[in-house]
Write an enzyme that holds these catalytic residues in place. Structure first.
Site, PDB file in Angstrom:
ATOM      1  CG  HIS A   1     -20.662  10.071  26.805  1.00  0.00           C
ATOM      2  ND1 HIS A   1     -21.677   9.444  26.107  1.00  0.00           N
ATOM      3  CD2 HIS A   1     -21.031  11.380  26.907  1.00  0.00           C
ATOM      4  CE1 HIS A   1     -22.627  10.335  25.824  1.00  0.00           C
ATOM      5  NE2 HIS A   1     -22.254  11.511  26.298  1.00  0.00           N
ATOM      6  CB  SER A   2     -18.951  12.764  23.922  1.00  0.00           C
ATOM      7  OG  SER A   2     -19.123  13.806  23.001  1.00  0.00           O
ATOM      8  CG  LEU A   3     -12.681  14.153  23.889  1.00  0.00           C
ATOM      9  CD1 LEU A   3     -12.110  14.236  22.484  1.00  0.00           C
ATOM     10  CD2 LEU A   3     -12.285  15.369  24.719  1.00  0.00           C
TER      11      LEU A   3
ATOM     12  CB  SER B   1     -21.356   6.171  25.005  1.00  0.00           C
ATOM     13  OG  SER B   1     -22.500   6.908  25.395  1.00  0.00           O
TER      14      SER B   1
END
Length: 249
Positions: A90-92, A118
Site C-alpha cells: 500500500h502506497s510506499l 494499492s
C-alpha cells in the site's frame, strides 16, 4: 540478518499452499496486517514485512535509499520463496514491492505470481505535487494531517511527534526521491486498488500500472480516501485478493 525480525508470519493452516508478502505504507508496520489472516482464504499465509525504525524495530535506523532497502529485502525473503507467492503493497509499499519484483527478476530468483498495488500511482507517472519530506515541522505535520494516515493523537502530542517524525520523513523521502528506470514489463498479473476520494492518487494514475505487465491487469476503486483499506472496505479488498490468488492456484 535475522529473517524473523523482518517477517511476521501468521500461524500456518494445514491447508497453506501460498504466501502473501505484505509491505506497509510510509510510517506503517507489520501490525497493520495482523487481522488479514482471519479474512483471507485459509490456504494463504500472511507474511507481513517489518521494516527498520518502527514497532519492535523502533531503535533501528530506517533506510535512506530505496535501492538499499530492496537489496536487503531480496536477501531476507529468498528462503521463503519456496512456496508460490504474491506481493501486496500500500502506497510506499507498492513501490517497494514493485522494485523488489524487478530485482528478483534480474537475479533470476523466483518472482511473485501476482502483484497487488494499492494507493500509489504507477512508478513511471510523475508526482505533480512538490516533495514534502524536507518541509519545516509545522508544514510537514499539516501535510500529514491531509493524508489522514497518522493518528491525530500522535500529531497533537509534541513528544510523540518528536519520536515519529524522523521515521515519517525518512519513509516519505524514500518515495519522493525515487527515480524510475525503464525495464521490460513484468510477466505476472497486476491488480491495482484505490480510494475514490483519494486526493493523492486518482484512477487515471492507478490505471497506468497497466504498462508494467505483459499479463492481466485490473483496477478496483473503493469508497474512501488514501487509507480506504482501514475501514469497512477492507473485507471486500481481501475477498478480491483471495479470489485472484485462487485463480492462480
Amino acid at each position: 540478518m535475522r529473517n524473523d525480525v523482518w517477517i511476521k508470519r501468521s500461524i500456518q493452516d494445514p491447508q497453506t499452499c501460498f504466501r502473501l508478502f505484505c509491505f506497509p505504507y510510509a510510517g506503517g508496520g507489520a501490525s497493520f496486517f495482523r487481522t488479514w489472516r482471519e479474512i483471507l482464504w485459509p490456504e494463504i499465509e500472511v507474511c507481513a514485512i517489518q521494516l527498520p525504525g518502527r514497532e519492535n524495530r523502533f531503535r533501528e535506523p530506517p533506510f535512506a535509499k530505496l535501492s538499499s532497502l530492496v537489496d536487503a529485502l531480496a536477501e531476507v525473503l529468498y528462503p521463503y520463496l519456496d512456496f508460490p507467492f504474491a506481493f501486496f503493497g500500500h502506497s510506499l509499499g507498492s513501490l517497494i514491492s514493485f522494485e523488489l519484483t524487478r530485482l528478483l527478476r534480474r537475479q533470476k530468483a523466483p518472482g511473485p505470481m501476482q502483484l497487488f498495488v494499492s494507493g500509489r500511482r504507477a512508478p513511471q507517472v510523475h508526482d505533480p505535487d512538490p516533495p514534502i519530506y524536507q518541509l519545516p515541522e509545522a508544514e510537514f505535520i499539516e501535510e500529514l494531517r491531509r493524508f489522514n494516515g497518522t493518528p491525530k493523537a500522535v500529531l497533537d502530542n509534541p513528544e510523540l511527534v518528536e519520536v515519529f517524525l524522523p521515521l515519517l520523513r525518512s519513509d516519505i523521502g524514500l518515495d519522493e526521491t525515487y527515480v524510475y528506470n525503464h525495464e521490460a514489463p513484468l510477466d505476472c498479473p497486476i491488480s491495482a486498488f484505490g480510494g475514490l476520494e483519494d486526493e493523492e492518487v486518482n484512477r487515471e494514475e492507478l490505471s497506468e500500472w497497466d504498462v508494467q505487465t505483459r499479463s492481466r491487469f485490473n483496477i478496483q476503486m473503493f469508497p474512501g480516501d488514501h487509507f480506504f483499506l482501514n475501514g469497512k472496505e477492507r473485507n471486500g479488498l481481501l475477498e478480491i485478493i483471495s479470489k485472484d490468488i485462487g485463480k492462480i492456484n
